[in-house]
Design a protein around this motif. Structure first.
Motif, PDB file in Angstrom:
ATOM      1  N   SER A  77      61.978 -40.281  27.446  1.00 46.91           N
ATOM      2  CA  SER A  77      62.874 -39.262  26.918  1.00 46.91           C
ATOM      3  C   SER A  77      62.145 -38.294  26.000  1.00 46.91           C
ATOM      4  CB  SER A  77      64.033 -39.914  26.162  1.00 46.91           C
ATOM      5  OG  SER A  77      63.548 -40.573  25.008  1.00 46.91           O
ATOM      6  N   ALA A  78      62.617 -37.065  26.006  1.00 45.99           N
ATOM      7  CA  ALA A  78      62.121 -36.026  25.099  1.00 45.99           C
ATOM      8  C   ALA A  78      63.302 -35.545  24.270  1.00 45.99           C
ATOM      9  CB  ALA A  78      61.506 -34.875  25.887  1.00 45.99           C
ATOM     10  N   GLU A  79      62.993 -35.034  23.084  1.00 44.08           N
ATOM     11  CA  GLU A  79      64.043 -34.584  22.171  1.00 44.08           C
ATOM     12  C   GLU A  79      64.254 -33.073  22.194  1.00 44.08           C
ATOM     13  OE1 GLU A  79      65.978 -36.710  20.394  1.00 44.08           O
ATOM     14  OE2 GLU A  79      64.928 -38.331  21.421  1.00 44.08           O
ATOM     15  N   SER A  80      63.307 -32.315  22.769  1.00 44.60           N
ATOM     16  CA  SER A  80      63.419 -30.855  22.777  1.00 44.60           C
ATOM     17  C   SER A  80      62.580 -30.283  23.921  1.00 44.60           C
ATOM     18  CB  SER A  80      62.917 -30.278  21.448  1.00 44.60           C
ATOM     19  OG  SER A  80      61.520 -30.502  21.320  1.00 44.60           O
ATOM     20  N   GLU A  81      62.817 -29.003  24.242  1.00 44.23           N
ATOM     21  CA  GLU A  81      61.999 -28.335  25.259  1.00 44.23           C
ATOM     22  C   GLU A  81      60.544 -28.295  24.815  1.00 44.23           C
ATOM     23  OE1 GLU A  81      63.206 -24.645  27.024  1.00 44.23           O
ATOM     24  OE2 GLU A  81      65.316 -25.234  27.026  1.00 44.23           O
ATOM     25  N   GLU A  82      60.323 -28.078  23.529  1.00 47.95           N
ATOM     26  CA  GLU A  82      58.959 -28.034  22.993  1.00 47.95           C
ATOM     27  C   GLU A  82      58.246 -29.372  23.205  1.00 47.95           C
ATOM     28  OE1 GLU A  82      55.611 -26.439  21.792  1.00 47.95           O
ATOM     29  OE2 GLU A  82      57.450 -25.294  21.998  1.00 47.95           O
ATOM     30  N   GLU A  83      58.963 -30.479  23.042  1.00 48.89           N
ATOM     31  CA  GLU A  83      58.360 -31.787  23.266  1.00 48.89           C
ATOM     32  C   GLU A  83      58.010 -31.985  24.736  1.00 48.89           C
ATOM     33  OE1 GLU A  83      59.042 -36.535  22.332  1.00 48.89           O
ATOM     34  OE2 GLU A  83      60.680 -35.145  21.939  1.00 48.89           O
ATOM     35  N   VAL A  84      58.862 -31.498  25.644  1.00 48.52           N
ATOM     36  CA  VAL A  84      58.557 -31.573  27.080  1.00 48.52           C
ATOM     37  C   VAL A  84      57.263 -30.813  27.357  1.00 48.52           C
ATOM     38  CG1 VAL A  84      59.308 -30.873  29.399  1.00 48.52           C
ATOM     39  CG2 VAL A  84      60.958 -31.883  27.802  1.00 48.52           C
ATOM     40  N   LYS A  85      57.144 -29.606  26.814  1.00 53.72           N
ATOM     41  CA  LYS A  85      55.937 -28.804  27.016  1.00 53.72           C
ATOM     42  C   LYS A  85      54.706 -29.482  26.417  1.00 53.72           C
ATOM     43  CE  LYS A  85      58.645 -24.584  27.149  1.00 53.72           C
ATOM     44  NZ  LYS A  85      59.085 -23.406  26.400  1.00 53.72           N
ATOM     45  N   ASP A  86      54.870 -30.111  25.255  1.00 54.47           N
ATOM     46  CA  ASP A  86      53.769 -30.831  24.621  1.00 54.47           C
ATOM     47  C   ASP A  86      53.311 -32.005  25.487  1.00 54.47           C
ATOM     48  OD1 ASP A  86      51.942 -31.471  22.415  1.00 54.47           O
ATOM     49  OD2 ASP A  86      53.292 -33.176  22.036  1.00 54.47           O
ATOM     50  N   TRP A  87      54.277 -32.745  26.044  1.00 52.49           N
ATOM     51  CA  TRP A  87      53.940 -33.852  26.942  1.00 52.49           C
ATOM     52  C   TRP A  87      53.125 -33.342  28.129  1.00 52.49           C
ATOM     53  CZ3 TRP A  87      53.649 -38.840  26.650  1.00 52.49           C
ATOM     54  CH2 TRP A  87      54.461 -39.555  25.769  1.00 52.49           C
ATOM     55  N   LYS A  88      53.575 -32.238  28.709  1.00 50.84           N
ATOM     56  CA  LYS A  88      52.876 -31.702  29.886  1.00 50.84           C
ATOM     57  C   LYS A  88      51.433 -31.358  29.542  1.00 50.84           C
ATOM     58  CE  LYS A  88      53.249 -28.477  33.685  1.00 50.84           C
ATOM     59  NZ  LYS A  88      52.584 -27.198  33.657  1.00 50.84           N
ATOM     60  N   ASP A  89      51.223 -30.686  28.416  1.00 54.36           N
ATOM     61  CA  ASP A  89      49.863 -30.357  27.984  1.00 54.36           C
ATOM     62  C   ASP A  89      49.027 -31.616  27.788  1.00 54.36           C
ATOM     63  OD1 ASP A  89      50.464 -27.660  28.004  1.00 54.36           O
ATOM     64  OD2 ASP A  89      50.809 -27.541  25.832  1.00 54.36           O
ATOM     65  N   ARG A  90      49.593 -32.616  27.155  1.00 51.67           N
ATOM     66  CA  ARG A  90      48.865 -33.859  26.886  1.00 51.67           C
ATOM     67  C   ARG A  90      48.510 -34.594  28.180  1.00 51.67           C
ATOM     68  NH1 ARG A  90      52.569 -36.587  22.451  1.00 51.67           N
ATOM     69  NH2 ARG A  90      51.212 -38.370  22.843  1.00 51.67           N
ATOM     70  N   VAL A  91      49.465 -34.620  29.114  1.00 55.52           N
ATOM     71  CA  VAL A  91      49.218 -35.288  30.404  1.00 55.52           C
ATOM     72  C   VAL A  91      48.068 -34.600  31.134  1.00 55.52           C
ATOM     73  CG1 VAL A  91      50.182 -35.695  32.705  1.00 55.52           C
ATOM     74  CG2 VAL A  91      51.526 -36.265  30.667  1.00 55.52           C
ATOM     75  N   GLU A  92      48.096 -33.269  31.191  1.00 56.71           N
ATOM     76  CA  GLU A  92      47.040 -32.526  31.890  1.00 56.71           C
ATOM     77  C   GLU A  92      45.684 -32.739  31.217  1.00 56.71           C
ATOM     78  OE1 GLU A  92      49.387 -28.812  33.924  1.00 56.71           O
ATOM     79  OE2 GLU A  92      49.002 -28.681  31.764  1.00 56.71           O
ATOM     80  N   LYS A  93      45.636 -32.686  29.895  1.00 58.45           N
ATOM     81  CA  LYS A  93      44.381 -32.881  29.171  1.00 58.45           C
ATOM     82  C   LYS A  93      43.846 -34.302  29.325  1.00 58.45           C
ATOM     83  CE  LYS A  93      45.205 -29.282  25.785  1.00 58.45           C
ATOM     84  NZ  LYS A  93      45.636 -28.976  24.420  1.00 58.45           N
ATOM     85  N   ALA A  94      44.738 -35.270  29.495  1.00 56.65           N
ATOM     86  CA  ALA A  94      44.324 -36.669  29.652  1.00 56.65           C
ATOM     87  C   ALA A  94      43.883 -36.990  31.079  1.00 56.65           C
ATOM     88  CB  ALA A  94      45.460 -37.608  29.241  1.00 56.65           C
TER      89      ALA A  94
END
Length: 131
Positions: A77-94
């Motif tokens: 689960s994510a709490e905000s659109e910004e958190e969804v975008k942050d997850w996406k960036d982290r997944v790609e960088k990882a």
């Protein structure tokens, strides 16, 4: 009968690589683990455990190597659109693979899906009821 604990087990090609991937995403390693052929992490507020056993270990008796249609997808689960975008960036960088780009599904759901280096599926989802 009532189970006191539930956890998930996956088969992976390289436990070290898996450990690095989930560490880079910010998940907490399960401290009980001292086996180099096992990467184990805690997920969510209640510390749901997912064990990632390296292929060639006892896990092969239960989960043969390779992709299988019986696999499930975990939703985080994510709490905000910004958190969804942050997850996406982290997944790609990882080093994860974005399998479905970030999108809004109807008016209530916003998120994306990804796979880890072994192809295990995860979904990052923001649920905004009534928007």
């Amino acid at each position: 009968m009532k189970s006191k604990k539930i956890w998930a087990n996956y088969s992976v090609k390289d436990a070290r690589r898996t450990h690095e991937f989930y560490t880079r995403l910010g998940f907490t390693p399960n401290t009980f683990n001292t086996d180099p052929k096992l990467a184990s992490f805690l997920f969510g507020d209640h510390d749901f455990v997912i064990h990632f056993f390296e292929q060639g270990t006892k896990i092969d008796e239960y989960l043969p190597p390779g992709f299988h249609t019986g696999e499930i997808i975990f939703t985080l689960s994510a709490e905000s659109e910004e958190e969804v975008k942050d997850w996406k960036d982290r997944v790609e960088k990882a080093g994860g693979n974005i399998s479905n780009e970030t999108e809004r599904n109807g008016s209530d759901y916003y998120g994306f899906t990804f796979t880890d280096p072994d192809g295990h599926k995860f979904n990052i989802l923001l649920i905004e009821m009534g928007i």
